[in-house]
Scaffold this motif. Structure first.
Motif, PDB file in Angstrom:
ATOM      1  N   UNK A   9      54.737  52.874  70.740  1.00 26.22           N
ATOM      2  CA  UNK A   9      55.127  52.038  69.599  1.00 26.22           C
ATOM      3  C   UNK A   9      55.210  50.588  70.041  1.00 26.22           C
ATOM      4  N   UNK A  10      54.629  49.719  69.233  1.00 25.77           N
ATOM      5  CA  UNK A  10      54.630  48.306  69.613  1.00 25.77           C
ATOM      6  C   UNK A  10      54.855  47.439  68.378  1.00 25.77           C
ATOM      7  N   UNK A  11      55.971  47.715  67.690  1.00 25.27           N
ATOM      8  CA  UNK A  11      56.327  46.912  66.506  1.00 25.27           C
ATOM      9  C   UNK A  11      57.342  45.853  66.907  1.00 25.27           C
ATOM     10  N   UNK A  12      58.369  45.686  66.085  1.00 22.37           N
ATOM     11  CA  UNK A  12      59.376  44.639  66.321  1.00 22.37           C
ATOM     12  C   UNK A  12      60.000  44.790  67.711  1.00 22.37           C
ATOM     13  N   UNK A  13      60.460  45.985  68.036  1.00 18.70           N
ATOM     14  CA  UNK A  13      61.157  46.200  69.313  1.00 18.70           C
ATOM     15  C   UNK A  13      60.150  46.329  70.456  1.00 18.70           C
ATOM     16  N   UNK A  14      59.108  47.140  70.253  1.00 17.27           N
ATOM     17  CA  UNK A  14      58.134  47.394  71.313  1.00 17.27           C
ATOM     18  C   UNK A  14      57.484  46.118  71.823  1.00 17.27           C
ATOM     19  N   UNK A  15      57.112  45.223  70.904  1.00 21.66           N
ATOM     20  CA  UNK A  15      56.417  44.012  71.365  1.00 21.66           C
ATOM     21  C   UNK A  15      57.376  43.123  72.159  1.00 21.66           C
ATOM     22  N   UNK A  16      58.636  43.151  71.814  1.00 20.75           N
ATOM     23  CA  UNK A  16      59.614  42.358  72.580  1.00 20.75           C
ATOM     24  C   UNK A  16      59.861  42.994  73.950  1.00 20.75           C
ATOM     25  N   UNK A  17      59.810  44.320  74.021  1.00 23.50           N
ATOM     26  CA  UNK A  17      59.937  44.998  75.321  1.00 23.50           C
ATOM     27  C   UNK A  17      58.786  44.553  76.231  1.00 23.50           C
ATOM     28  N   UNK A 296      87.275  46.323  71.474  1.00 25.84           N
ATOM     29  CA  UNK A 296      86.316  45.899  70.459  1.00 25.84           C
ATOM     30  C   UNK A 296      85.016  45.465  71.118  1.00 25.84           C
ATOM     31  N   UNK A 297      83.911  45.994  70.617  1.00 28.83           N
ATOM     32  CA  UNK A 297      82.569  45.674  71.118  1.00 28.83           C
ATOM     33  C   UNK A 297      81.863  44.888  70.022  1.00 28.83           C
ATOM     34  N   UNK A 298      81.325  43.732  70.362  1.00 30.06           N
ATOM     35  CA  UNK A 298      80.747  42.858  69.335  1.00 30.06           C
ATOM     36  C   UNK A 298      79.435  42.266  69.821  1.00 30.06           C
ATOM     37  N   UNK A 299      78.475  42.112  68.947  1.00 31.07           N
ATOM     38  CA  UNK A 299      77.227  41.450  69.345  1.00 31.07           C
ATOM     39  C   UNK A 299      76.105  41.726  68.375  1.00 31.07           C
ATOM     40  N   UNK A 300      74.886  41.399  68.808  1.00 27.60           N
ATOM     41  CA  UNK A 300      73.715  41.544  67.948  1.00 27.60           C
ATOM     42  C   UNK A 300      73.350  43.024  67.825  1.00 27.60           C
ATOM     43  N   UNK A 301      73.382  43.514  66.595  1.00 28.35           N
ATOM     44  CA  UNK A 301      73.143  44.940  66.365  1.00 28.35           C
ATOM     45  C   UNK A 301      71.712  45.255  65.982  1.00 28.35           C
ATOM     46  N   UNK A 302      70.914  44.235  65.740  1.00 28.47           N
ATOM     47  CA  UNK A 302      69.540  44.475  65.284  1.00 28.47           C
ATOM     48  C   UNK A 302      68.687  43.276  65.672  1.00 28.47           C
ATOM     49  N   UNK A 303      67.359  43.469  65.549  1.00 27.03           N
ATOM     50  CA  UNK A 303      66.420  42.398  65.887  1.00 27.03           C
ATOM     51  C   UNK A 303      65.674  42.744  67.171  1.00 27.03           C
ATOM     52  N   UNK A 304      64.463  42.230  67.288  1.00 22.15           N
ATOM     53  CA  UNK A 304      63.580  42.605  68.395  1.00 22.15           C
ATOM     54  C   UNK A 304      64.167  42.313  69.764  1.00 22.15           C
TER      55      UNK A 304
END
Ligand SMILES: NC(=O)C1=CN([C@@H]2O[C@H](COP(=O)(O)OP(=O)(O)OC[C@H]3O[C@@H](n4cnc5c(N)ncnc54)[C@H](O)[C@@H]3O)[C@@H](O)[C@H]2O)C=CC1
Ligand SMILES: N[C@@H](CC=O)C(=O)O
Ligand code: NA
Length: 430
Positions: A9-17, A296-304
């Protein structure tokens, strides 16, 4: 010798990997103790992927062959969904590959099959990216808190819905407009129904509850309500009470500890609640444990990029394990606690009723609550005459009791309609 990585898979997440693997190649090699090299990148339509970091010869449309190829050590799955991801990962694990996945839908539906196969071959399955994106949450639950007793996990675990609700609250945006923005920013699932109807958050809740309570929990066990029924009027009503509306995932032991409740639904939060200030697509999760207290754990939950950070963290971990001939900790489901029905869950409620503004209305409404053993915390009236609305906030009550109260209220001649029913979550009952 290099460790070979198959990327499925090479979509939003895959391409950023891919980008991060290329950008940080030397550092990653130093941290692992060996270079990480792409063995292949499985895509659906090769012509559509433009990644100068990848030798074009590495692209393939045959994910099944790539996942079990002899020269592959580690398989990273960022396709999403149940099939073909399940078969690809099962075959990879059976072939002894270490696996990293961001696929919460699959893990919450059939994690048991994958983990059993991994146990049989001694393969690693790591999945930090599957819940709350970049936030280190699953490894703390599985490892750092392994010596404590987790009582409750409560949080915002879906970036798309938090983004939509935040836009509606802070900018007065419409639902569809906000959803389109979330999609353009790469936060939403391929089918955003998974986000807005709460399926994504329910899958994450199942994974969290499983780790927190050492129990097998699947998505089907989770009570799920999405945000499509949340109206501008609900948000305005919340504002009038000094609250915001958030989609929450709540995993909690019953008071006697004999069962667990796992639910996902919109809820009002007082603006001073720490989760109320979680804006845009950010996620935040409270973990309450007997000795640790409230974390409490806080941060970016989504996005490439944030999600790729979690994927790469897992990639380094499984690569290190592989070189050491070791394996990460297994899932533990020894507690085998049953998941209790939603009716047994206890919380507070906000109920808005369109009523006839005449003497005795309040008494009949109060009687309905009392008959069902739901104690009222406060009542306020808005408007007069035909526009009168009663807004009631309850003390803690069982969900089944509140549902019975609402049925009662609907039958009252003095109640024209039940305009809104929403749960209210606060840190303590008051
Ligand atoms: N986007 C995000 O913020 C986050 C996503 N995730 C998870 O990461 C995974 C991937 O998400 P995204 O990258 O956003 O999705 P995406 O839809 O952008 O990418 C998935 C890619 O897989 C490809 N694909 C589909 N079937 C394939 C097949 N048989 N062989 C090869 N490629 C195939 C699609 O063409 C697409 O390019 C999902 O499980 C998602 O739930 C997890 C955390 C955050
Ligand atoms: N669609 C998901 C992506 C991350 O898991 C979200 O919006 O949170
Ligand atoms: Na995470």
């Amino acid at each position: 010798m290099a460790l070979k990585v198959a990327l499925l898979g090479c979509g939003v997440v895959g391409s950023e990997v891919v980008r991060q693997l290329a950008r940080q190649a030397d550092d990653l090699a130093a941290r692992v103790g060996a270079p990480l090299e792409l063995a292949g990148v499985a895509v659906r339509r090769p012509g559509r992927v433009r990644l100068p970091e990848v030798d074009p010869a590495l692209f393939t449309t045959d994910a099944a062959a790539l996942a079990v190829r002899d020269d592959v050590d580690i398989v990273v799955e960022v396709i999403g969904g149940i099939e073909p991801a399940r078969t690809l990962l099962l075959d990879a694990v059976k072939a002894g590959k270490s696996v990293v996945t961001a696929n919460k839908a699959l893990l919450a539906e059939d994690g048991a099959t994958l983990f059993a196969a991994a146990q049989a071959t001694g393969a690693d399955i790591y999945y930090e990216a599957s819940v709350a994106g970049a936030i280190p949450l699953l490894r703390p639950l599985r490892e750092s808190l392994a010596g404590d007793r987790v009582e409750r996990v409560l949080g915002i675990v879906n970036g798309t819905t938090n983004y939509i609700l935040d836009r509606m609250d802070a900018h007065g945006s419409g639902f569809s407009e906000a959803l389109e923005q979330a999609q353009a920013l790469g936060y939403a699932e391929a089918d955003p129904t998974a986000d807005i109807e709460g399926f994504d958050a329910a899958a994450k809740a199942a994974i969290l509850a499983g780790l927190a309570f050492h129990t097998r929990v699947t998505a089907a066990d989770v009570h799920r309500e999405g945000i499509t029924e949340v109206s501008a009027a609900d948000i305005a009503s919340a504002k009038a009470m000094g609250c915001v509306v958030k989609l929450l995932a709540i995993c909690q032991r019953s008071p006697d500890g004999s069962s667990v409740g796992v639910r996902v639904h919109p809820a009002m939060l007082p603006r001073e609640h720490p989760l109320a200030g979680v804006r845009e697509a950010y996620n935040a999760v409270f973990v309450e444990a007997a000795s640790a207290g409230r974390l409490m754990f806080y941060g970016a939950g989504a996005g490439g990029a944030p999600t790729a950070s979690a994927v790469l963290g897992d990639l380094v971990a499984v690569a290190r394990n592989r070189l050491a001939g070791a394996r990460g900790p297994e899932e533990t489901t020894y507690a085998g606690l049953p998941v209790h029905p939603m009716g047994d869950s206890v919380t507070r409620y906000h109920v808005a009723l369109d009523v006839a503004d005449r003497p005795g209305v309040l008494a009949t409404v109060a009687e309905s609550f009392a008959r069902n053993d739901v104690s009222i915390k406060n009542v306020r009236q808005e408007g007069h005459g035909d526009d009168a609305q009663l807004v009631i906030v309850t003390h803690m009550a069982a969900d089944a009791a509140l549902a019975a109260t609402v049925d009662d209220l609907r039958r009252l001649s003095t109640v024209r309609s039940v305009a809104s029913v929403m749960r209210v979550e606060a840190l303590a009952d008051g």
